[in-house]
Scaffold this motif. Sequence first.
Motif, mmCIF file in Angstrom:
data_model
loop_
_atom_site.group_PDB
_atom_site.id
_atom_site.type_symbol
_atom_site.label_atom_id
_atom_site.label_comp_id
_atom_site.label_asym_id
_atom_site.label_seq_id
_atom_site.Cartn_x
_atom_site.Cartn_y
_atom_site.Cartn_z
ATOM 1 N N LEU A 163 36.814 -24.833 20.070
ATOM 2 C CA LEU A 163 37.270 -25.909 19.194
ATOM 3 C C LEU A 163 37.281 -27.250 19.918
ATOM 4 C CD1 LEU A 163 40.159 -24.153 17.237
ATOM 5 C CD2 LEU A 163 37.773 -24.450 16.591
ATOM 6 N N THR A 164 37.349 -27.208 21.259
ATOM 7 C CA THR A 164 37.305 -28.449 22.024
ATOM 8 C C THR A 164 35.962 -29.152 21.884
ATOM 9 O OG1 THR A 164 36.896 -26.988 23.916
ATOM 10 C CG2 THR A 164 39.063 -28.012 23.772
ATOM 11 N N ALA A 165 34.943 -28.456 21.351
ATOM 12 C CA ALA A 165 33.620 -29.067 21.172
ATOM 13 C C ALA A 165 33.508 -29.844 19.866
ATOM 14 C CB ALA A 165 32.532 -27.995 21.215
ATOM 15 N N LEU A 166 34.447 -29.647 18.930
ATOM 16 C CA LEU A 166 34.403 -30.351 17.653
ATOM 17 C C LEU A 166 34.532 -31.852 17.872
ATOM 18 C CD1 LEU A 166 36.562 -27.977 15.437
ATOM 19 C CD2 LEU A 166 34.084 -28.310 15.309
ATOM 20 N N GLY A 167 33.678 -32.583 17.178
ATOM 21 C CA GLY A 167 33.705 -34.029 17.320
ATOM 22 C C GLY A 167 32.882 -34.549 18.479
ATOM 23 N N HIS A 168 32.222 -33.632 19.192
ATOM 24 C CA HIS A 168 31.411 -34.023 20.350
ATOM 25 C C HIS A 168 29.961 -33.587 20.156
ATOM 26 C CE1 HIS A 168 34.933 -35.295 22.592
ATOM 27 N NE2 HIS A 168 35.520 -34.166 22.260
ATOM 28 N N SER A 169 29.089 -34.098 20.992
ATOM 29 C CA SER A 169 27.655 -33.839 20.874
ATOM 30 C C SER A 169 27.338 -32.351 20.959
ATOM 31 C CB SER A 169 26.905 -34.582 21.980
ATOM 32 O OG SER A 169 25.547 -34.180 22.031
ATOM 33 N N VAL A 170 26.410 -31.912 20.127
ATOM 34 C CA VAL A 170 25.973 -30.512 20.146
ATOM 35 C C VAL A 170 25.332 -30.163 21.481
ATOM 36 C CG1 VAL A 170 23.707 -31.027 19.148
ATOM 37 C CG2 VAL A 170 24.673 -28.757 18.874
ATOM 38 N N TYR A 171 24.781 -31.160 22.165
ATOM 39 C CA TYR A 171 24.087 -30.876 23.420
ATOM 40 C C TYR A 171 25.055 -30.517 24.541
ATOM 41 C CZ TYR A 171 20.573 -33.093 20.562
ATOM 42 O OH TYR A 171 19.751 -33.407 19.522
ATOM 43 N N ASP A 172 26.347 -30.851 24.380
ATOM 44 C CA ASP A 172 27.350 -30.436 25.363
ATOM 45 C C ASP A 172 27.547 -28.929 25.363
ATOM 46 O OD1 ASP A 172 27.751 -33.062 25.985
ATOM 47 O OD2 ASP A 172 29.666 -33.264 24.951
ATOM 48 N N CYS A 173 27.160 -28.264 24.273
ATOM 49 C CA CYS A 173 27.426 -26.833 24.105
ATOM 50 C C CYS A 173 26.299 -25.955 24.626
ATOM 51 C CB CYS A 173 27.646 -26.506 22.621
ATOM 52 S SG CYS A 173 28.959 -27.436 21.840
ATOM 53 N N HIS A 174 25.302 -26.548 25.257
ATOM 54 C CA HIS A 174 24.142 -25.774 25.683
ATOM 55 C C HIS A 174 23.840 -25.996 27.157
ATOM 56 C CE1 HIS A 174 23.635 -26.046 21.292
ATOM 57 N NE2 HIS A 174 22.978 -24.898 21.402
ATOM 58 N N PRO A 175 23.306 -24.974 27.812
ATOM 59 C CA PRO A 175 22.896 -25.144 29.209
ATOM 60 C C PRO A 175 21.843 -26.238 29.322
ATOM 61 C CG PRO A 175 22.842 -22.827 28.563
ATOM 62 C CD PRO A 175 23.051 -23.620 27.314
ATOM 63 N N PRO A 176 21.849 -26.997 30.402
ATOM 64 C CA PRO A 176 20.882 -28.102 30.552
ATOM 65 C C PRO A 176 19.437 -27.685 30.353
ATOM 66 C CG PRO A 176 22.562 -28.210 32.257
ATOM 67 C CD PRO A 176 22.795 -26.927 31.523
ATOM 68 N N LYS A 177 19.089 -26.471 30.772
ATOM 69 C CA LYS A 177 17.691 -26.044 30.684
ATOM 70 C C LYS A 177 17.200 -25.895 29.248
ATOM 71 C CE LYS A 177 17.383 -23.635 35.137
ATOM 72 N NZ LYS A 177 17.136 -22.340 35.809
ATOM 73 N N VAL A 178 18.111 -25.632 28.298
ATOM 74 C CA VAL A 178 17.663 -25.407 26.917
ATOM 75 C C VAL A 178 17.861 -26.634 26.032
ATOM 76 C CG1 VAL A 178 18.222 -22.972 27.155
ATOM 77 C CG2 VAL A 178 19.841 -24.475 26.010
ATOM 78 N N ILE A 179 18.458 -27.696 26.556
ATOM 79 C CA ILE A 179 18.703 -28.893 25.740
ATOM 80 C C ILE A 179 17.409 -29.457 25.159
ATOM 81 C CG2 ILE A 179 19.434 -31.311 25.849
ATOM 82 C CD1 ILE A 179 21.780 -30.428 27.570
ATOM 83 N N PRO A 180 16.306 -29.548 25.933
ATOM 84 C CA PRO A 180 15.060 -30.038 25.312
ATOM 85 C C PRO A 180 14.628 -29.192 24.122
ATOM 86 C CG PRO A 180 14.875 -30.081 27.696
ATOM 87 C CD PRO A 180 16.146 -29.343 27.384
#
Length: 379
Positions: A309-326
């Motif tokens: 729930l701490t991810a609500l209101g924040h960028s979806v890219y924060d929820c993913h490992p850096p390697k899969v963000i692209p």
Amino acid sequence: MDSQKIKNLQSYLVRLQEGEDLVSVRREFEKDFASVSTEEIMEAEQALLQAGNLSENMGRLCDLHSGLLHGKMETIGEQFPEGHPLQLFLKENEAIESHLDKLSAVMNGPFSAADILSVLEGLLPVKAHYDKKDEVLLPILGRKGMPGPSRVMWNVDGEIRKSLQDLINKLKKEDPHTEKSNDDVLHQALSGLLNRMREMIFKETEILVPMVQKLVDQNEWPLIAGDFPRFGWSYITDVPIWNAQALPKSRLNQGLKDNGKTIFLPSGELTVTQLEGILRTLPFELTFVDAADTNQYFSESTPLFPRPLTALGHSVYDCHPPKVIPMVKGVIEKLRSGEKDSLGFETIKKGKKARVRYLAVRDREGAYLGTLEVVEELS
């Protein structure tokens, strides 16, 4: 903070980046530095990342940085109350350390494929520990102005997970009675895994935990305490409740206000309570990311793909490992542009077959409103 000290520290990190021997660099480093604070090492790494000086092979460099700092980190003074998220996080590390000791003991004697496989499978619960760090703690660290080091650590966690699973998969194909003590390739792989996991415990204890403690606001801890159980626990049971009287009600419950209001829709009408009940009953895990790529909604229960729930209101890219963000950006852009209306794949998650679909959500005129992720268990 002493800017000259930060620059000196950066010079040693760059020397490691350029391939200089760790032992020789550390010998000089020990003469110049009596101790290094968490803030100093994080600031030095962050500055180098922003300058593009630490862009390659970050997993290896993270290990080298850790090797450089052993015995030089300032001691953590504060103890956390029973049940506090960081107290539980460190308690898990104690259990992980104990299992790594078992691995070391088996490696130092004669062992069969079955012996080492049993110990490695006993390490699988560490995934829940890394999940809590990667999905809850590291994104918060990134939002507090330290995205570089947090991205590095997340990548290393992924490499550790893969190494552990690859070794298990390989040993499962072996005759369980095969003597493996003299298998140099296996021994090297096991030693590498053992060392990396011990180094990660050091990084979490000496760098991550003090930095998170410093940067996280007190009013955020109850939300973190509520998010941790969503990802499960590594080895610890009978988890104590931290300061239960002071914890606010779940954010989920706080947001549910009916007040007799009715939502009128093109094909019917629902009260807020009815709509909440329908969403909670659907046999899917839902995530809605708006047109600004911000997490706006998660299903209340997400056992296959836990969402903090701490991810609500924040960028979806924060929820993913850096390697899969692209890859994530690519999916969203295809849906946003209209190139695709849906994309999906099937995977195995927590031992269960699941279908994951990404659907473009548009208004009646076709304007993009966001992306809906739908996770369906197929097993």
